[in-house]
Design an enzyme around this catalytic site. Structure first.
Site, mmCIF file in Angstrom:
data_model
loop_
_atom_site.group_PDB
_atom_site.id
_atom_site.type_symbol
_atom_site.label_atom_id
_atom_site.label_comp_id
_atom_site.label_asym_id
_atom_site.label_seq_id
_atom_site.Cartn_x
_atom_site.Cartn_y
_atom_site.Cartn_z
ATOM 1 N N ARG A 88 -6.222 1.137 0.479
ATOM 2 C CA ARG A 88 -6.017 0.723 1.860
ATOM 3 C C ARG A 88 -5.894 1.871 2.855
ATOM 4 O O ARG A 88 -6.432 1.767 3.965
ATOM 5 C CB ARG A 88 -4.753 -0.141 1.912
ATOM 6 N N PHE A 112 -4.510 -8.998 -7.659
ATOM 7 C CA PHE A 112 -5.025 -10.352 -7.930
ATOM 8 C C PHE A 112 -6.373 -10.314 -8.645
ATOM 9 O O PHE A 112 -6.852 -11.349 -9.114
ATOM 10 C CB PHE A 112 -5.138 -11.133 -6.615
ATOM 11 N N HIS A 146 -6.561 -2.127 -2.081
ATOM 12 C CA HIS A 146 -5.098 -2.103 -1.992
ATOM 13 C C HIS A 146 -4.446 -1.816 -3.340
ATOM 14 O O HIS A 146 -3.400 -2.362 -3.662
ATOM 15 C CB HIS A 146 -4.569 -3.417 -1.422
ATOM 16 N N ARG A 198 -11.686 1.509 1.138
ATOM 17 C CA ARG A 198 -12.204 0.127 1.183
ATOM 18 C C ARG A 198 -13.317 0.006 2.217
ATOM 19 O O ARG A 198 -14.226 -0.812 2.054
ATOM 20 C CB ARG A 198 -11.080 -0.869 1.472
ATOM 21 N N ASP A 209 3.938 -3.939 2.029
ATOM 22 C CA ASP A 209 4.007 -5.229 1.322
ATOM 23 C C ASP A 209 4.889 -5.158 0.075
ATOM 24 O O ASP A 209 5.393 -6.182 -0.397
ATOM 25 C CB ASP A 209 2.608 -5.707 0.924
ATOM 26 N N GLU A 226 -8.161 -17.102 -7.428
ATOM 27 C CA GLU A 226 -8.835 -15.956 -8.036
ATOM 28 C C GLU A 226 -9.381 -16.257 -9.424
ATOM 29 O O GLU A 226 -10.438 -15.750 -9.809
ATOM 30 C CB GLU A 226 -7.879 -14.750 -8.105
#
Lengths: 287, 317
Positions: B170, B86, B112, B13, B120, B61
């Site tokens: 990530r 998302f 991610h 990223r 998460d 989004e």
């Protein structure tokens, strides 16, 4: 264009709508008839559109349309009114309306850019997406220093989609004062009156609470529409997006199609078509 | 066999962030959008240098995708950014209608992706996005392997006319590709030539495949390793040529077996040259919380798993 001329144009557009839907025995006449006056007023009076002609003498269509006003139809199922107005305005030949919803046509059931129909800038049909697209186009105009305006039309049933409220929150936050959103408040959707299916309550009050300048109009009164659109031009550029709650009658112009959701998505038979057309003067010549 | 080494690890990223910074300086039409994840997407430098070309969209989004589509009508090149979850599943219909079907020049750039999002957990660990995006007509799908390649891919996306799904991640991973590489969309990258088995890897799994190649070499197995950074359009020629030579293959990806890189390759080979194929991918399961390394180990996505799969594929020849 005089109000009378706009009314005559709307009459022809209504004939086109009915004949298109009858021709393929499918489509959505109700909402199309209800919004005929608005689209005629926008395309034949209000919007700044390049009159430059291209191939075959048709209006030359530029996707990016620098300096031109833009219109986005979010409730894409009322494609017949959109197609008729685009054809009558000169984007393509009126005879092409006979291909509506048929195989290999550029006039798909719902509007699309996929078949490169001049005048269409985004696919719509899956509801709730058009306002976001209109916002993006309005932001690009601001970034480009283009003073032209962006118009968007949505249905009132469509206000039940969640994405609409993301967009309704977003536009005032960005002070998008070159954007005008119309909500076609005809009170009907496929399964019945909107108050029964899922009551939107006061849509205008909601938009106002979200930060929009909210106006209302009788969307089936050409004189009122023209006056309102003139007023809107003065209200743009004042830091707020503008929303118009447009009261219409689904099926407007055809007595037996009004005051019900019945004609949302069904086609008239031969006899019903003849009865309907008898109520609408042929002013520009049928395709 | 070419030996790959690294002196530094970075997250892919950050490669995207560096690519965006470079684009901000060179392409005035590039616009960045983000749904309340600016730090995670490493957009700080772009925003600082181009505040007027950044659009904060909030946690909305669906609207962001539509706004991105609208921006193209006016000549902008929007990069709509958020987490992969998302930016794909949550907004599939918006991407389908307003971007892919409408053929808008929108770049959906997402971080991610996959298990390596880590702690998460499964709500955020999308493992189906390549399948969804690959199924869309006209969509280009890219999953670069390290910092340098992600930066190069980002820059290449802006020069390419059409919708793109650019996927990265990530965790920090070794930087082993060249800083000044030319990124060609749709062109597979030969990592190491070999004769016994083809290993097609994408994203974070490319480094694992390189490690697997070394382990296999130590056992006398000569593996051909190919980096498929562009899953769609797939470099059919590169895949067919390699498999014609080796006669068996392994596909490796941080994604479900269903619908991802392995599926794309299987569809191609089934029609042209069916050969034994083993899948190193998540097998019809959601992820869970844990460190990236723990998760890659538990769900079978390490160099050791690629080695085992390669041996199995060879045995099936």
């Amino acid at each position: 264009m005089t109000t009378q001329k706009l009314q005559q144009t709307a009459s022809q557009v209504r004939r086109d709508i009915l004949r298109m839907v009858h021709g393929c025995q499918s489509g959505h006449p109700g909402g199309s008839l209800g919004c005929a006056d608005l689209l005629v007023a926008l395309y034949f009076q209000q919007m700044k559109i390049s009159n430059r002609k291209g191939k075959g003498g048709y209006l030359s269509f530029n996707m990016n349309a620098t300096g031109e006003d833009l219109f986005f139809l979010s409730n894409g199922h009322i494609s017949p009114v959109f197609y008729s107005v685009l054809a009558r305005r000169g984007y393509f030949d009126v005879t092409e309306m006979s291909t509506f919803r048929k195989l290999n046509s550029r006039l798909q059931g719902h509007p699309t850019t996929h078949e490169h129909l001049p005048g269409v800038r985004i696919a719509s049909g899956s509801l709730g997406q058009g306002l976001s697209v209109a916002i993006g186009a309005a932001m690009a105009k601001k970034m480009n220093g283009d003073p032209a305006l962006v118009y968007c039309l949505m249905g009132d049933g469509e206000q039940q989609e969640g994405q609409v409220w993301e967009a309704v929150t977003f536009a005032p936050h960005k002070n998008l004062d070159n954007l005008v959103a119309f909500v076609d408040v005809n009170g009907q959707q496929i399964d019945g009156p909107t108050t029964k299916v899922m009551n939107n309550r006061d849509i205008g009050a909601k938009y106002k609470a979200f930060g929009w300048r909210v106006l209302s109009v009788n969307g089936n009164n050409m004189e009122e529409l023209v006056t309102l659109l003139r007023k809107i031009k003065r209200l743009t550029g004042k830091g707020q997006p503008i929303a118009v709650m447009m009261q219409t009658e689904m099926g407007a112009g055809v007595d037996f199609m009004m005051y019900s959701h019945k004609w949302h998505g069904i086609a008239p038979n031969d006899e019903q078509l003849a009865t309907a057309l008898a109520q609408l003067p042929e002013t520009m010549g049928d395709y | 066999m070419k030996k790959y080494t690294f002196t530094e690890k970075k997250d892919t990223r950050s490669g995207f962030g560096a690519g965006m910074q470079a684009l901000g300086q060179t392409n005035p039409n590039v616009v960045a959008l983000c749904a309340d994840l600016v730090g995670s997407l490493k957009l700080d430098a772009f925003i600082k240098e181009n505040p007027d070309r950044f659009i904060q969209c909030g946690i909305a989004e669906a609207n962001m995708i539509g706004v991105a589509a609208g921006l193209t009508i006016g000549g902008k090149i929007p990069f709509a950014t958020t987490f992969a979850n998302f930016g794909s599943g949550r907004v599939y219909d918006q991407i389908r209608q307003s971007v892919a079907y409408s053929n808008k020049n929108v770049k959906i750039a997402v971080s991610h992706a996959g298990l390596t999002l880590g702690e998460d957990g499964a709500t955020h660990q999308i493992l189906e996005d390549l399948a969804m995006m690959r199924a869309l007509p006209g969509m280009t799908v890219i999953n670069p392997c390290d910092y340098n390649q992600t930066k190069a891919a980002t820059i290449a996306c802006a020069a390419f006319d059409g919708p793109v799904y650019l996927r990265f991640g990530r965790p920090v991973v070794p930087i082993f590709t060249d800083a000044d590489q030319k990124f060609e969309i749709g062109k597979a990258w030969m990592v190491n030539e070999g004769t016994d088995v083809s290993i097609f890897a994408t994203g974070h799994l490319v480094w694992e495949a390189i490690q697997a190649g070394e382990l296999l070499a130590a056992e006398g197995i000569n593996a051909e390793i190919i980096n498929i950074h562009t899953i769609k359009p797939l470099d059919n020629q590169a895949v067919l040529a390699s498999v014609a030579k080796t006669g068996c293959l392994v596909s490796a990806e941080e994604h479900q077996i269903a619908g991802g890189l392995g599926s794309a390759i299987a569809e191609l080979l089934a029609q042209n040259n069916p050969k034994p194929q083993e899948f190193v991918a998540v097998n019809d399961s959601f992820g869970e919380s844990g460190t990236p390394n723990q998760l890659m180990e538990k769900y079978g996505l390490t160099a050791q798993h690629i080695v085992a799969a390669a041996k199995k594929a060879i045995a099936r020849k």
